[in-house]
Motif scaffolding. Structure first.
Motif, PDB file in Angstrom:
ATOM      1  N   UNK A 101       0.925  -1.301   0.129  1.00 14.53           N
ATOM      2  CA  UNK A 101       0.004   0.009   0.064  1.00 14.53           C
ATOM      3  C   UNK A 101       0.899   1.288  -0.070  1.00 14.53           C
ATOM      4  N   UNK A 102       0.402   2.435  -0.120  1.00 12.07           N
ATOM      5  CA  UNK A 102       0.920   3.628  -0.126  1.00 12.07           C
ATOM      6  C   UNK A 102       1.536   4.167   0.863  1.00 12.07           C
ATOM      7  N   UNK A 103       1.122   3.509   2.229  1.00 12.74           N
ATOM      8  CA  UNK A 103       1.367   4.275   3.639  1.00 12.74           C
ATOM      9  C   UNK A 103       0.511   4.534   4.432  1.00 12.74           C
ATOM     10  N   UNK A 104       0.856   4.627   5.689  1.00 11.79           N
ATOM     11  CA  UNK A 104      -0.117   5.156   6.580  1.00 11.79           C
ATOM     12  C   UNK A 104      -0.238   6.829   6.726  1.00 11.79           C
ATOM     13  N   UNK A 105      -1.570   7.362   6.804  1.00 11.28           N
ATOM     14  CA  UNK A 105      -1.688   8.863   6.981  1.00 11.28           C
ATOM     15  C   UNK A 105      -1.667   8.979   8.125  1.00 11.28           C
ATOM     16  N   UNK A 106      -0.721  10.204   8.929  1.00 14.83           N
ATOM     17  CA  UNK A 106      -0.746  10.538  10.142  1.00 14.83           C
ATOM     18  C   UNK A 106      -1.721  11.406  10.520  1.00 14.83           C
ATOM     19  N   UNK A 107      -2.070  11.846  11.647  1.00 18.01           N
ATOM     20  CA  UNK A 107      -3.191  12.633  12.090  1.00 18.01           C
ATOM     21  C   UNK A 107      -2.936  13.948  11.531  1.00 18.01           C
ATOM     22  N   UNK A 108      -1.613  14.256  11.184  1.00 16.30           N
ATOM     23  CA  UNK A 108      -1.394  15.744  10.621  1.00 16.30           C
ATOM     24  C   UNK A 108      -1.732  15.777   8.902  1.00 16.30           C
ATOM     25  N   UNK A 109      -2.127  14.395   8.481  1.00 18.08           N
ATOM     26  CA  UNK A 109      -2.301  14.468   7.135  1.00 18.08           C
ATOM     27  C   UNK A 109      -1.001  14.180   6.289  1.00 18.08           C
ATOM     28  N   UNK A 110      -0.055  13.900   6.744  1.00 19.25           N
ATOM     29  CA  UNK A 110       1.099  13.314   5.942  1.00 19.25           C
ATOM     30  C   UNK A 110       1.094  11.677   5.922  1.00 19.25           C
ATOM     31  N   UNK A 111       1.555  11.496   4.669  1.00 17.94           N
ATOM     32  CA  UNK A 111       1.774   9.983   4.441  1.00 17.94           C
ATOM     33  C   UNK A 111       3.089   9.411   4.766  1.00 17.94           C
ATOM     34  N   UNK A 112       3.213   8.267   5.578  1.00 19.14           N
ATOM     35  CA  UNK A 112       4.578   7.661   5.836  1.00 19.14           C
ATOM     36  C   UNK A 112       4.618   6.622   4.937  1.00 19.14           C
ATOM     37  N   UNK A 113       5.906   6.595   4.373  1.00 16.58           N
ATOM     38  CA  UNK A 113       5.845   5.351   3.364  1.00 16.58           C
ATOM     39  C   UNK A 113       6.076   4.128   4.003  1.00 16.58           C
ATOM     40  N   UNK A 114       5.811   2.831   3.276  1.00 15.77           N
ATOM     41  CA  UNK A 114       5.869   1.407   3.841  1.00 15.77           C
ATOM     42  C   UNK A 114       7.562   1.251   3.801  1.00 15.77           C
ATOM     43  N   UNK A 115       8.181   0.614   4.737  1.00 18.24           N
ATOM     44  CA  UNK A 115       9.685   0.207   4.653  1.00 18.24           C
ATOM     45  C   UNK A 115       9.800  -1.025   3.972  1.00 18.24           C
ATOM     46  N   UNK A 116       8.775  -1.790   3.425  1.00 14.24           N
ATOM     47  CA  UNK A 116       9.124  -3.120   2.675  1.00 14.24           C
ATOM     48  C   UNK A 116       8.908  -2.512   1.147  1.00 14.24           C
ATOM     49  N   UNK A 117       9.202  -3.658  -0.033  1.00 14.67           N
ATOM     50  CA  UNK A 117       8.999  -3.197  -1.059  1.00 14.67           C
ATOM     51  C   UNK A 117       8.527  -4.612  -1.898  1.00 14.67           C
ATOM     52  N   UNK A 118       7.749  -4.589  -3.016  1.00 14.25           N
ATOM     53  CA  UNK A 118       7.652  -5.837  -3.614  1.00 14.25           C
ATOM     54  C   UNK A 118       8.870  -6.560  -3.835  1.00 14.25           C
ATOM     55  N   UNK A 119       8.805  -8.041  -3.543  1.00 13.88           N
ATOM     56  CA  UNK A 119      10.071  -8.781  -3.749  1.00 13.88           C
ATOM     57  C   UNK A 119      10.725  -9.096  -2.284  1.00 13.88           C
ATOM     58  N   UNK A 120      10.562  -8.179  -1.405  1.00  9.54           N
ATOM     59  CA  UNK A 120      11.309  -8.394  -0.303  1.00  9.54           C
ATOM     60  C   UNK A 120      10.731  -9.596   0.439  1.00  9.54           C
ATOM     61  N   UNK A 121      11.637 -10.409   1.208  1.00 10.17           N
ATOM     62  CA  UNK A 121      11.283 -11.554   2.033  1.00 10.17           C
ATOM     63  C   UNK A 121      11.171 -11.111   3.577  1.00 10.17           C
ATOM     64  N   UNK A 122      10.092 -11.370   4.090  1.00 11.80           N
ATOM     65  CA  UNK A 122       9.647 -10.723   5.231  1.00 11.80           C
ATOM     66  C   UNK A 122       9.342 -11.896   6.542  1.00 11.80           C
ATOM     67  N   UNK A 123       9.571 -11.487   7.637  1.00  4.27           N
ATOM     68  CA  UNK A 123       9.168 -12.677   8.760  1.00  4.27           C
ATOM     69  C   UNK A 123       8.166 -11.885   9.511  1.00  4.27           C
ATOM     70  N   UNK A 124       6.825 -12.685   9.649  1.00  3.36           N
ATOM     71  CA  UNK A 124       5.734 -12.009  10.438  1.00  3.36           C
ATOM     72  C   UNK A 124       5.225 -13.005  11.561  1.00  3.36           C
ATOM     73  N   UNK A 125       4.294 -12.281  12.209  1.00  4.22           N
ATOM     74  CA  UNK A 125       3.701 -13.320  13.265  1.00  4.22           C
ATOM     75  C   UNK A 125       2.829 -14.400  12.895  1.00  4.22           C
ATOM     76  N   UNK A 126       2.709 -15.246  13.673  1.00  5.59           N
ATOM     77  CA  UNK A 126       1.985 -16.560  13.275  1.00  5.59           C
ATOM     78  C   UNK A 126       0.577 -16.552  13.012  1.00  5.59           C
TER      79      UNK A 126
END
Length: 100
Positions: A48-73
């Motif tokens: 996704x494009x990233x989270x929108x903060x309360x002040x209206x700015x968008x924070x970019x996501x720190x992973x990209x397509x193709x990255x291998x990640x570990x997440x909760x069960x």
């Protein structure tokens, strides 16, 4: 590499294709489906494009397509899209990005 999925996640959501569960143990014993562990590792197929903060700015996501990640069960939601089993999770549910 997983095939491209025609899906645009919203905000800080990420679509991950889990790796296949282990079929047999290190000792060579085959595992039945009921004994297999849920995978906690996968490849990012859409971001996704990233989270929108309360002040209206968008924070970019720190992973990209193709990255291998570990997440909760038990993170996210399991769905099927175009015949593929995928998981939609929030960025905060990702524990680490695997660096090769």
């Amino acid at each position: 590499m997983p095939k491209k999925i025609n899906l645009n996640p919203l905000d800080d959501r990420i679509v991950v294709q889990p790796v296949e569960a282990e079929e047999k143990t290190a000792g060579g014993l085959y595992l039945p489906d009921t004994a297999k562990e849920k995978p906690q590792r996968g490849t990012v197929v859409a971001v996704g494009p990233g989270k929108i903060l309360d002040n209206g700015t968008r924070v970019a996501v720190s992973v990209a397509v193709g990255d291998e990640v570990i997440y909760g069960k038990y993170s996210g939601s399991d769905i099927e899209i175009d015949g593929q089993e995928v998981k939609i999770i929030r960025e905060s549910e990702i524990f680490a990005k695997i660096v090769k």
